[in-house]
Design an enzyme around this catalytic site. Sequence first.
Site, PDB file in Angstrom:
ATOM      1  N   LYS A   1      -3.252  74.775  11.261  1.00 40.71           N
ATOM      2  CA  LYS A   1      -1.966  75.614  10.698  1.00 40.71           C
ATOM      3  C   LYS A   1      -1.134  76.080  11.919  1.00 40.71           C
ATOM      4  CE  LYS A   1      -3.980  79.032   8.329  1.00 40.71           C
ATOM      5  NZ  LYS A   1      -5.419  78.799   8.377  1.00 40.71           N
TER       6      LYS A   1
ATOM      7  N   ARG B   1      -3.529  84.610   1.283  1.00 41.75           N
ATOM      8  CA  ARG B   1      -5.023  84.154   1.261  1.00 41.75           C
ATOM      9  C   ARG B   1      -5.764  84.227  -0.282  1.00 41.75           C
ATOM     10  NH1 ARG B   1      -5.602  84.108   6.934  1.00 41.75           N
ATOM     11  NH2 ARG B   1      -7.624  83.167   7.906  1.00 41.75           N
TER      12      ARG B   1
ATOM     13  N   ARG C   1     -12.016  76.126  19.948  1.00 43.88           N
ATOM     14  CA  ARG C   1     -10.716  76.576  20.078  1.00 43.88           C
ATOM     15  C   ARG C   1     -10.666  77.861  21.446  1.00 43.88           C
ATOM     16  NH1 ARG C   1      -7.684  78.482  14.811  1.00 43.88           N
ATOM     17  NH2 ARG C   1      -9.282  80.141  14.791  1.00 43.88           N
TER      18      ARG C   1
ATOM     19  N   ARG D   1     -11.718  83.795  20.750  1.00 46.47           N
ATOM     20  CA  ARG D   1     -11.465  84.792  19.799  1.00 46.47           C
ATOM     21  C   ARG D   1     -12.714  85.438  19.147  1.00 46.47           C
ATOM     22  NH1 ARG D   1      -7.439  82.955  15.005  1.00 46.47           N
ATOM     23  NH2 ARG D   1      -9.091  83.655  13.803  1.00 46.47           N
TER      24      ARG D   1
ATOM     25  N   ARG E   1     -16.380  82.708   7.304  1.00 48.89           N
ATOM     26  CA  ARG E   1     -14.937  82.506   7.163  1.00 48.89           C
ATOM     27  C   ARG E   1     -14.264  81.340   6.235  1.00 48.89           C
ATOM     28  NH1 ARG E   1     -12.917  82.278  13.069  1.00 48.89           N
ATOM     29  NH2 ARG E   1     -11.054  81.604  12.312  1.00 48.89           N
TER      30      ARG E   1
HETATM   31  P1  ADP Z   1      -8.205  81.651  10.669  1.00 48.78           P
HETATM   32  O1  ADP Z   1      -7.258  81.268   9.638  1.00 48.78           O
HETATM   33  O2  ADP Z   1      -8.630  80.667  11.399  1.00 48.78           O
HETATM   34  O3  ADP Z   1      -9.288  82.389   9.790  1.00 48.78           O
HETATM   35  P2  ADP Z   1      -6.648  83.802  11.114  1.00 48.78           P
HETATM   36  O4  ADP Z   1      -6.121  84.213  12.715  1.00 48.78           O
HETATM   37  O5  ADP Z   1      -5.387  83.522  10.194  1.00 48.78           O
HETATM   38  O6  ADP Z   1      -7.595  82.785  11.507  1.00 48.78           O
HETATM   39  O7  ADP Z   1      -7.497  85.315  10.471  1.00 48.78           O
HETATM   40  C1  ADP Z   1      -8.437  85.854  11.181  1.00 48.78           C
HETATM   41  C2  ADP Z   1      -8.868  86.922  10.372  1.00 48.78           C
HETATM   42  O8  ADP Z   1      -8.122  87.938   9.988  1.00 48.78           O
HETATM   43  C3  ADP Z   1      -9.577  86.340   8.988  1.00 48.78           C
HETATM   44  O9  ADP Z   1     -10.900  85.838   9.215  1.00 48.78           O
HETATM   45  C4  ADP Z   1      -9.214  87.737   8.098  1.00 48.78           C
HETATM   46  O10 ADP Z   1     -10.436  88.579   8.426  1.00 48.78           O
HETATM   47  C5  ADP Z   1      -8.050  88.388   8.792  1.00 48.78           C
HETATM   48  N1  ADP Z   1      -6.859  87.974   7.966  1.00 48.78           N
HETATM   49  C6  ADP Z   1      -5.830  87.231   8.334  1.00 48.78           C
HETATM   50  N2  ADP Z   1      -5.007  87.045   7.568  1.00 48.78           N
HETATM   51  C7  ADP Z   1      -5.239  87.601   6.362  1.00 48.78           C
HETATM   52  C8  ADP Z   1      -4.977  87.836   5.272  1.00 48.78           C
HETATM   53  N3  ADP Z   1      -3.756  87.312   4.737  1.00 48.78           N
HETATM   54  N4  ADP Z   1      -5.598  88.712   4.192  1.00 48.78           N
HETATM   55  C9  ADP Z   1      -6.588  89.094   4.596  1.00 48.78           C
HETATM   56  N5  ADP Z   1      -7.123  89.039   5.892  1.00 48.78           N
HETATM   57  C10 ADP Z   1      -6.441  88.289   6.680  1.00 48.78           C
END
Ligand code: ADP
Length: 226
Positions: free
Chosen positions: A27, A102, A136, A169, A180
Amino acid sequence: MIFKRAKRWNLLTQIKLILLGAPGSGKGTQAKFITEKYNIPQISTGDLLRNAVKAQTELGKKAKVFMDEGKLVPDKLVLELLEARLAEPDCEAGFILDGYPRNITQATDLERITEIDLVINIEVDFNLLVERITGRRTCKTCGAIYHIIYSPPKRKALCNNCSGELYQRDDDTEETVKKRLKTYETQTKPLIEYFLKKGKLRTLVSDSTIDMMRLKVESLLKETFY
Ligand code: ADP
């Protein structure tokens, strides 16, 4: 047809997109390309949260506990960050949401704030995801994304664009990645059905290279907005 014509007018003002997909689906990479091509900002709630963690704000401190466990940060906290970001002037031309919503609550929260034009769902074979995420590496300075095998930087651990340092990360370790992915399956995947019923979802299968995927995204956007 009417829908298409309306969308054509819409192009003159706004494009509001959601990118949906599991962690590791690419994404973020595709969002960056759309940002450059269409000149609309990529809004990654993951990045907004990581910035809050880095700045050690109250919100950031609360969020970190959930992020380190591979869980979703509570909806209210994420909404607070998102609303502030969407109010910034660069969002007037539209935006790409990467990592939001999400879950269903976040989708309904979002619909109260704004109307979304299109949801692009990126589908990837489950077995590929862990490998993709654990390999990554991200640039500390400009946020560019690399993969140690599939898209390595030209110089080891340095960004091609800005020579920034590349890092892994905190939550990209195998154990947290598996959590996740589970969170995605149970909470985020139901959004596919949700947006499909609203007639807003298109699925693209990510079974080839980043460039091939970029072409698929591009042709979908042309078809929808031109
Ligand atoms: P990925 O999609 O690879 O898991 P992100 O950078 O989008 O990576 O998210 C990393 C973390 O940040 C998630 O595992 C979650 O803990 C938190 N997070 C990100 N976006 C949201 C969201 N919309 N709602 C709740 N938690 C979020």
